[in-house]
Design a protein around this motif. Structure first.
Motif, PDB file in Angstrom:
ATOM      1  N   ARG A 208       0.825  -1.206   0.000  1.00 35.46           N
ATOM      2  CA  ARG A 208       0.000   0.000   0.000  1.00 35.46           C
ATOM      3  C   ARG A 208       0.856   1.251   0.000  1.00 35.46           C
ATOM      4  NH1 ARG A 208      -2.655   2.108   5.197  1.00 35.46           N
ATOM      5  NH2 ARG A 208      -0.852   3.475   4.991  1.00 35.46           N
ATOM      6  N   ARG A 209       1.906   1.266   0.796  1.00 32.05           N
ATOM      7  CA  ARG A 209       2.790   2.437   0.854  1.00 32.05           C
ATOM      8  C   ARG A 209       3.485   2.667  -0.486  1.00 32.05           C
ATOM      9  NH1 ARG A 209       6.993   3.183   4.883  1.00 32.05           N
ATOM     10  NH2 ARG A 209       6.706   5.308   4.180  1.00 32.05           N
ATOM     11  N   LEU A 210       3.917   1.595  -1.126  1.00 28.42           N
ATOM     12  CA  LEU A 210       4.536   1.746  -2.445  1.00 28.42           C
ATOM     13  C   LEU A 210       3.549   2.335  -3.448  1.00 28.42           C
ATOM     14  CD1 LEU A 210       6.607  -1.539  -2.906  1.00 28.42           C
ATOM     15  CD2 LEU A 210       7.510   0.782  -2.729  1.00 28.42           C
ATOM     16  N   LEU A 211       2.322   1.834  -3.437  1.00 25.90           N
ATOM     17  CA  LEU A 211       1.336   2.268  -4.413  1.00 25.90           C
ATOM     18  C   LEU A 211       0.734   3.630  -4.067  1.00 25.90           C
ATOM     19  CD1 LEU A 211      -0.338  -1.174  -5.103  1.00 25.90           C
ATOM     20  CD2 LEU A 211       1.150   0.120  -6.632  1.00 25.90           C
ATOM     21  N   GLU A 212       0.947   4.087  -2.847  1.00 25.35           N
ATOM     22  CA  GLU A 212       0.621   5.472  -2.501  1.00 25.35           C
ATOM     23  C   GLU A 212       1.641   6.434  -3.083  1.00 25.35           C
ATOM     24  OE1 GLU A 212      -1.407   5.176   1.958  1.00 25.35           O
ATOM     25  OE2 GLU A 212       0.741   5.445   1.724  1.00 25.35           O
ATOM     26  N   GLY A 213       2.835   5.902  -3.350  1.00 25.13           N
ATOM     27  CA  GLY A 213       3.933   6.757  -3.778  1.00 25.13           C
ATOM     28  C   GLY A 213       4.642   7.428  -2.637  1.00 25.13           C
ATOM     29  N   THR A 214       4.434   6.922  -1.401  1.00 25.12           N
ATOM     30  CA  THR A 214       5.049   7.533  -0.218  1.00 25.12           C
ATOM     31  C   THR A 214       6.265   6.765   0.277  1.00 25.12           C
ATOM     32  OG1 THR A 214       3.544   6.309   1.253  1.00 25.12           O
ATOM     33  CG2 THR A 214       2.854   8.508   0.528  1.00 25.12           C
ATOM     34  N   ALA A 215       6.651   5.699  -0.424  1.00 24.38           N
ATOM     35  CA  ALA A 215       7.780   4.891   0.043  1.00 24.38           C
ATOM     36  C   ALA A 215       8.522   4.302  -1.137  1.00 24.38           C
ATOM     37  CB  ALA A 215       7.278   3.771   0.962  1.00 24.38           C
TER      38      ALA A 215
ATOM     39  N   CYS B  38      -8.895   2.777 -10.650  1.00 23.06           N
ATOM     40  CA  CYS B  38      -9.749   2.116  -9.661  1.00 23.06           C
ATOM     41  C   CYS B  38      -8.929   1.182  -8.784  1.00 23.06           C
ATOM     42  CB  CYS B  38     -10.865   1.342 -10.352  1.00 23.06           C
ATOM     43  SG  CYS B  38     -12.172   2.380 -11.013  1.00 23.06           S
ATOM     44  N   PHE B  39      -8.001   0.436  -9.393  1.00 17.69           N
ATOM     45  CA  PHE B  39      -7.150  -0.458  -8.617  1.00 17.69           C
ATOM     46  C   PHE B  39      -6.281   0.331  -7.645  1.00 17.69           C
ATOM     47  CE2 PHE B  39      -3.004  -2.468  -8.004  1.00 17.69           C
ATOM     48  CZ  PHE B  39      -3.388  -3.672  -7.421  1.00 17.69           C
ATOM     49  N   LEU B  40      -5.675   1.409  -8.123  1.00 17.78           N
ATOM     50  CA  LEU B  40      -4.831   2.220  -7.251  1.00 17.78           C
ATOM     51  C   LEU B  40      -5.627   2.803  -6.084  1.00 17.78           C
ATOM     52  CD1 LEU B  40      -2.462   4.204  -9.653  1.00 17.78           C
ATOM     53  CD2 LEU B  40      -1.827   2.444  -7.997  1.00 17.78           C
ATOM     54  N   GLU B  41      -6.811   3.288  -6.346  1.00 17.38           N
ATOM     55  CA  GLU B  41      -7.632   3.861  -5.276  1.00 17.38           C
ATOM     56  C   GLU B  41      -7.994   2.805  -4.239  1.00 17.38           C
ATOM     57  OE1 GLU B  41     -10.926   5.613  -7.297  1.00 17.38           O
ATOM     58  OE2 GLU B  41      -9.834   7.472  -7.784  1.00 17.38           O
ATOM     59  N   PHE B  42      -8.288   1.602  -4.703  1.00 22.89           N
ATOM     60  CA  PHE B  42      -8.596   0.515  -3.772  1.00 22.89           C
ATOM     61  C   PHE B  42      -7.398   0.206  -2.886  1.00 22.89           C
ATOM     62  CE2 PHE B  42      -8.273  -4.047  -2.862  1.00 22.89           C
ATOM     63  CZ  PHE B  42      -9.399  -4.223  -2.065  1.00 22.89           C
ATOM     64  N   MET B  43      -6.212   0.066  -3.486  1.00 15.83           N
ATOM     65  CA  MET B  43      -5.024  -0.268  -2.712  1.00 15.83           C
ATOM     66  C   MET B  43      -4.652   0.856  -1.740  1.00 15.83           C
ATOM     67  SD  MET B  43      -3.998  -3.302  -3.266  1.00 15.83           S
ATOM     68  CE  MET B  43      -2.455  -3.089  -2.363  1.00 15.83           C
ATOM     69  N   ARG B  44      -4.782   2.089  -2.184  1.00 16.59           N
ATOM     70  CA  ARG B  44      -4.439   3.217  -1.326  1.00 16.59           C
ATOM     71  C   ARG B  44      -5.411   3.377  -0.164  1.00 16.59           C
ATOM     72  NH1 ARG B  44      -3.046   7.214  -6.475  1.00 16.59           N
ATOM     73  NH2 ARG B  44      -0.924   6.407  -6.832  1.00 16.59           N
ATOM     74  N   GLY B  45      -6.604   2.808  -0.314  1.00 20.62           N
ATOM     75  CA  GLY B  45      -7.582   2.881   0.761  1.00 20.62           C
ATOM     76  C   GLY B  45      -7.521   1.734   1.742  1.00 20.62           C
ATOM     77  N   ALA B  46      -6.702   0.708   1.459  1.00 25.61           N
ATOM     78  CA  ALA B  46      -6.600  -0.432   2.372  1.00 25.61           C
ATOM     79  C   ALA B  46      -6.071   0.035   3.723  1.00 25.61           C
ATOM     80  CB  ALA B  46      -5.678  -1.497   1.777  1.00 25.61           C
ATOM     81  N   LEU B  47      -6.710  -0.401   4.780  1.00 22.28           N
ATOM     82  CA  LEU B  47      -6.350   0.044   6.125  1.00 22.28           C
ATOM     83  C   LEU B  47      -5.704  -1.115   6.870  1.00 22.28           C
ATOM     84  CD1 LEU B  47      -8.655   2.194   8.407  1.00 22.28           C
ATOM     85  CD2 LEU B  47      -7.224   0.382   9.343  1.00 22.28           C
ATOM     86  N   VAL B  48      -4.442  -0.942   7.251  1.00 24.19           N
ATOM     87  CA  VAL B  48      -3.695  -1.949   8.001  1.00 24.19           C
ATOM     88  C   VAL B  48      -3.432  -1.380   9.385  1.00 24.19           C
ATOM     89  CG1 VAL B  48      -1.662  -3.426   8.083  1.00 24.19           C
ATOM     90  CG2 VAL B  48      -2.618  -2.743   5.868  1.00 24.19           C
ATOM     91  N   CYS B  49      -3.915  -2.066  10.419  1.00 20.97           N
ATOM     92  CA  CYS B  49      -3.882  -1.489  11.760  1.00 20.97           C
ATOM     93  C   CYS B  49      -3.398  -2.506  12.789  1.00 20.97           C
ATOM     94  CB  CYS B  49      -5.280  -0.983  12.133  1.00 20.97           C
ATOM     95  SG  CYS B  49      -5.378  -0.157  13.733  1.00 20.97           S
ATOM     96  N   SER B  50      -2.435  -2.107  13.594  1.00 21.60           N
ATOM     97  CA  SER B  50      -2.018  -2.833  14.803  1.00 21.60           C
ATOM     98  C   SER B  50      -2.205  -1.845  15.944  1.00 21.60           C
ATOM     99  CB  SER B  50      -0.562  -3.286  14.701  1.00 21.60           C
ATOM    100  OG  SER B  50      -0.359  -4.099  13.564  1.00 21.60           O
ATOM    101  N   LEU B  51      -3.422  -1.748  16.432  1.00 20.27           N
ATOM    102  CA  LEU B  51      -3.836  -0.674  17.320  1.00 20.27           C
ATOM    103  C   LEU B  51      -3.039  -0.652  18.618  1.00 20.27           C
ATOM    104  CD1 LEU B  51      -5.840   1.636  17.771  1.00 20.27           C
ATOM    105  CD2 LEU B  51      -7.438  -0.056  18.721  1.00 20.27           C
ATOM    106  N   ASN B  52      -2.548   0.539  18.966  1.00 19.56           N
ATOM    107  CA  ASN B  52      -1.808   0.753  20.214  1.00 19.56           C
ATOM    108  C   ASN B  52      -2.414   1.963  20.925  1.00 19.56           C
ATOM    109  OD1 ASN B  52       0.069   0.726  22.252  1.00 19.56           O
ATOM    110  ND2 ASN B  52       1.731   1.592  21.035  1.00 19.56           N
ATOM    111  N   PRO B  53      -3.487   1.766  21.714  1.00 18.55           N
ATOM    112  CA  PRO B  53      -4.216   2.887  22.315  1.00 18.55           C
ATOM    113  C   PRO B  53      -3.366   3.885  23.101  1.00 18.55           C
ATOM    114  CG  PRO B  53      -5.464   0.867  22.574  1.00 18.55           C
ATOM    115  CD  PRO B  53      -4.119   0.474  22.030  1.00 18.55           C
ATOM    116  N   PRO B  54      -2.301   3.468  23.827  1.00 13.31           N
ATOM    117  CA  PRO B  54      -1.525   4.465  24.572  1.00 13.31           C
ATOM    118  C   PRO B  54      -0.872   5.535  23.695  1.00 13.31           C
ATOM    119  CG  PRO B  54      -1.074   2.278  25.433  1.00 13.31           C
ATOM    120  CD  PRO B  54      -1.872   2.090  24.175  1.00 13.31           C
TER     121      PRO B  54
END
Length: 373
Positions: free
Chosen positions: A45-52, A160-176
């Protein structure tokens, strides 16, 4: 939604071929590769965002190569279905172990009717929606060339493919780590959730109509909650607080003043309900670590109800017995390894069938005893 994820030569994942449902639970002992699957989705996702770039330490560093393999090339393949159309994305990353460098040697995107994009060793060939050849160009080997493609009238499918990948949400929640204040609006929730207030502020602007249902669900699980407030505390700064009490007497608590479990519930229900209709695929690692036992099943029920309709897909990794027993029987994929060998998979339903249903024991009890194999 993601239909298939193929990974080769990444940590313990060798020739690893994972098929996904609209709601999938990955189970298995520590070190079997559950989080590694989410790491790959996050890196792509980060690669396809163009941010990495592939040279970044948190994308595909040389240390992510499978230790017992001598091959220097990692392969990744995604099969995605969007509005009934099948897409296939492939990426190959070549590493220089001595120089600790990496570069992309192949990146392609196609759908069942034909190619949409091709990058081979620096040379890019674009294809139009009708699969006729578009303009070629050169690109940097260290970054996704696909991420650089600008949306135009004749590349709607690729976009459409790029928008889907860029919207994928990957979360390892750390509330603190959650901050109470937002100085702007974020389109993407950080992997640990630290920018939740900035993300929630954005969602309020874009999806205000969903907020009443979200607050109503929170009131069912957070005793005494009346609502959430996001007042201005500076020129461009807003702070998230929770309002508790009855009509005659209420008290506001800043997000950082709440318990870790309360903060986790606020984030998990937002992920589940406020992303409805956006085509977001969720990948969540150990989502219920901070929740009380009475709080787990209501959230799982809300997630299961949303998946496949308002929410296209969710993939969870969890060791928690409540999650395993609730979802594992028909949604579970068991990951396992023989010693330090490659990750292998079994359908939990097949495992239970081979054990004649597991007898009187629940699935979580079978896993706790190591009897799943």
């Amino acid at each position: 939604m993601f239909k298939r994820i193929y990974i080769d030569n990444y940590k313990s994942l060798v020739n690893f071929d994972l098929r996904l449902q609209d709601l999938t639970l990955l189970v298995g002992q520590n070190g079997t590769g559950k989080t590694a699957v989410l790491d790959v989705v996050y890196a792509l996702r980060r690669l396809l965002e163009g941010t990495a770039r592939v040279t970044d330490r948190d994308v595909f560093p040389p240390s992510s190569l499978t230790r017992w393999q001598e091959r220097a090339v990692q392969s990744f393949q995604l099969e995605v279905e969007l509005d009934g159309v099948a897409f296939r994305y492939r990426l190959e990353v070549e590493h220089d172990r001595r120089g600790r460098r990496a570069r992309i040697i192949l990146e392609t995107l196609s759908r069942s009717e034909g190619p949409l994009f091709s990058f081979v060793k620096g040379d890019v060939q674009l294809f139009r929606d009708d699969h006729s050849e578009g303009p070629p160009f050169k690109s940097d080997w260290r970054e996704s060339a696909l991420a650089r493609v600008v949306p135009v009238e004749d590349n709607h499918a690729l976009t459409c493919f790029l928008e889907f990948m860029r919207g994928a949400l990957v979360c390892s929640l750390n509330p603190p780590t959650l901050a109470s204040e937002a100085t702007g609006e974020d389109l993407i929730l950080a992997r640990d959730g630290r920018n939740f207030v900035d993300w929630y502020r954005h969602l309020l602007q874009e999806r205000q109509h969903l907020n009443p249902d979200y607050i109503q669900e929170l009131r069912r699980v957070l005793v005494g909650l009346r609502g959430l407030s996001l007042p201005k505390v500076g020129v461009d700064t807003r702070a998230l607080s929770a309002v508790f009490g009855e009509a005659g007497e209420t008290h506001e608590y800043m997000l950082h003043e709440l318990s870790d479990g309360q903060r986790a519930l606020i984030v998990l229900y937002a992920i589940t309900l406020l992303t409805a209709g956006q085509g977001t695929a969720l990948f969540i690692d150990e989502p219920v670590n901070y929740l009380g036992l009475r709080e787990i099943q209501p959230w799982l029920a809300a997630l299961a109800d949303a998946c496949g309709s308002e929410l296209p897909q969710a993939v969870l990794c969890s060791h928690h017995p409540e999650v395993i027993d609730y979802l594992g029987g028909d949604r579970g994929v068991l990951l396992w390894r023989d010693g330090l060998g490659p990750t292998r998979m079994d359908s939990v339903a097949d495992v239970l069938e081979s054990l004649e249903g597991g007898g009187p024991l629940r699935l979580s009890q079978l896993l706790a005893r190591g009897w799943e194999r």
